[in-house]
Design an enzyme around this catalytic site. Structure first.
Site, mmCIF file in Angstrom:
data_model
loop_
_atom_site.group_PDB
_atom_site.id
_atom_site.type_symbol
_atom_site.label_atom_id
_atom_site.label_comp_id
_atom_site.label_asym_id
_atom_site.label_seq_id
_atom_site.Cartn_x
_atom_site.Cartn_y
_atom_site.Cartn_z
ATOM 1 N N HIS A 69 3.984 5.082 -6.900
ATOM 2 C CA HIS A 69 3.818 5.266 -5.228
ATOM 3 C C HIS A 69 4.738 4.831 -4.349
ATOM 4 O O HIS A 69 5.360 3.620 -4.684
ATOM 5 C CB HIS A 69 2.345 4.735 -5.255
ATOM 6 C CG HIS A 69 1.963 3.256 -5.298
ATOM 7 N ND1 HIS A 69 2.097 2.480 -4.039
ATOM 8 C CD2 HIS A 69 1.579 2.708 -6.325
ATOM 9 C CE1 HIS A 69 1.947 1.030 -4.585
ATOM 10 N NE2 HIS A 69 1.607 1.264 -5.999
ATOM 11 N N ASP A 192 5.577 -4.197 -6.054
ATOM 12 C CA ASP A 192 4.364 -3.209 -6.195
ATOM 13 C C ASP A 192 4.524 -2.143 -4.960
ATOM 14 O O ASP A 192 4.233 -2.513 -4.003
ATOM 15 C CB ASP A 192 3.135 -3.830 -6.308
ATOM 16 C CG ASP A 192 1.861 -2.873 -6.124
ATOM 17 O OD1 ASP A 192 1.888 -1.725 -6.214
ATOM 18 O OD2 ASP A 192 0.566 -3.295 -5.807
ATOM 19 N N GLU A 223 -1.372 5.487 -2.389
ATOM 20 C CA GLU A 223 -1.995 4.911 -3.549
ATOM 21 C C GLU A 223 -2.935 3.844 -3.316
ATOM 22 O O GLU A 223 -4.087 3.640 -3.953
ATOM 23 C CB GLU A 223 -0.873 4.396 -4.652
ATOM 24 C CG GLU A 223 -1.555 4.097 -6.175
ATOM 25 C CD GLU A 223 -2.035 2.846 -6.183
ATOM 26 O OE1 GLU A 223 -2.611 2.307 -7.102
ATOM 27 O OE2 GLU A 223 -1.643 1.923 -5.321
ATOM 28 N N GLU A 224 -2.301 3.018 -2.407
ATOM 29 C CA GLU A 224 -3.313 1.664 -2.093
ATOM 30 C C GLU A 224 -4.606 1.959 -1.268
ATOM 31 O O GLU A 224 -5.288 1.111 -1.492
ATOM 32 C CB GLU A 224 -2.457 0.657 -1.322
ATOM 33 C CG GLU A 224 -1.337 0.331 -1.850
ATOM 34 C CD GLU A 224 -1.381 -0.763 -3.057
ATOM 35 O OE1 GLU A 224 -2.445 -0.894 -3.258
ATOM 36 O OE2 GLU A 224 -0.310 -1.179 -3.788
ATOM 37 N N ASP A 246 3.354 1.415 -12.610
ATOM 38 C CA ASP A 246 2.933 0.718 -11.461
ATOM 39 C C ASP A 246 2.988 -0.749 -12.142
ATOM 40 O O ASP A 246 3.329 -0.960 -13.337
ATOM 41 C CB ASP A 246 1.342 0.932 -11.214
ATOM 42 C CG ASP A 246 1.048 0.328 -9.897
ATOM 43 O OD1 ASP A 246 1.724 -0.287 -9.127
ATOM 44 O OD2 ASP A 246 0.015 0.990 -9.159
#
Length: 355
Positions: A69, A192, A223-224, A246
């Protein structure tokens, strides 16, 4: 083809590039620059995902989707106060103490401004209750978004002219985002998922000999906020399997170490991952001498598991980069990105295991 950016330098560049949820374009541009010379087709889909297609040697094999992501944990302006300070809330699961007080970038529509995320002076009393209640020897309450604000040094009118309003994204300032190298390790906020994006590029470089099946390398959005981009891509692109890249928590709870090999997940909070695919990833890692680790994650989900959980991916897998202090100031072993790319490239060069 121009000389490829060394992976450590690419990681540092990605870390310094702003990419809050819903505004990932600058990060996408960096990844696109690196993938375009390697892919057969590169497009951006309606969800903002970068889609890089590598044709496989067996065009009849079911395609595979691999997602890392683009977005980072960030903040959003909730309101602009009359004195020009900003009250903010988080985008993704993050708390002020994880970000740390200090300079931030306010991404106005017409100007990017520098502000400072602040709590206030420790030299205060109960007359400053918002500050007092966070002191360990006084109120002993965990710092939350209601306690902090962004000082901009600008008037409310100046902010309006810069295009700052509720909904404006706020990111940790680039001055605080570079890669720190120490011994065998590297550290930064936002590994991340910048480290996984770097591993995705490394995988594409290793796959110049071609994957077995058509492979869609995805740099995904939001994504978050629930795996939004990957869920859309899993629905609209061919294939049954979505593999996520990830970070993963290197904690004794999971028997995962930061200096060990890539982590193959067998479950998280959203789904049980596809067992034959997970087993195949572990087998490939062992053959390569990468000492793969295995885990059942909790308080965790991924692009792949979120897509499968809502029925948009029939099969899901996750390869995690073992990371200390996830969603904080994160630390990786310096060899982790390369190990992860090697594992994934070797897996993609083989036929997909059956259900």
């Amino acid at each position: 083809m121009p000389d490829a950016t060394p992976l450590p330098d690419l990681l540092d560049e990605l870390l310094r590039t702003y990419g809050p949820c819903g505004e990932e374009g600058a990060v996408r541009d960096v990844v696109r620059r690196e993938l375009e010379p390697l892919a057969d087709e590169v497009t951006v889909d309606p969800a903002g995902n970068l889609v890089a297609l590598l044709h496989g040697t067996d065009r009849s094999a079911p395609p595979v989707r691999v997602a890392a992501h683009l977005d980072e944990l960030s903040m959003m302006v909730k309101r602009v106060e009359p004195d020009g300070t900003l009250r903010v809330t988080s985008l993704g699961v993050m708390y002020p103490g994880n970000f740390g007080l200090g300079p931030v970038a306010v991404l106005g529509r017409r100007e990017t401004l520098t502000g400072v995320l602040m709590l206030g002076s420790e030299h205060t009393t109960t007359d400053s209750m918002r500050i007092w209640e966070t002191k360990p020897d006084q109120g002993d309450k965990a710092m939350d978004w209601s306690h902090v604000y962004v000082f901009t040094g600008r008037s409310a009118q100046d902010l309006a002219e810069a295009g700052v309003h509720p909904g404006t994204r706020v990111c940790v300032h680039a001055d605080r985002r570079g890669l720190t190298r120490f011994g065998d390790f590297v550290g930064s906020s936002f590994l991340d998922d910048r480290a996984a994006l770097t591993a995705l590029v490394g995988t594409a470089r290793l796959l110049r000999g071609r994957p077995h099946a058509d492979t869609y390398l995805l740099a995904t959005t939001s994504e978050e906020m629930g795996g939004i981009g990957a869920t859309y891509a899993s629905r609209t692109l061919p294939g049954e399997l979505t593999v996520a890249l990830d970070v993963g928590p290197a904690e004794p709870e999971y028997q995962v170490t930061v200096d060990g090999g890539p982590v193959v997940a067998y479950a998280d909070d959203a789904v049980v991952y596809d067992r034959p695919v997970a087993d195949a990833l572990v087998d490939v890692g062992r053959e390569l001498g990468l000492a793969p680790q295995t885990a059942v994650w909790q308080s965790f989900d991924s692009d792949a598991s979120q897509a499968k959980a809502v029925g948009q991916a029939a099969r899901a897998a996750l390869v995690s980069l073992p990371t200390l202090s996830t969603h904080g100031y994160e630390v990786l072993h310096a060899g982790t990105v390369d190990r992860t790319a090697r594992l994934l490239a070797a897996f993609l060069a083989r036929p997909l295991p059956p259900v």
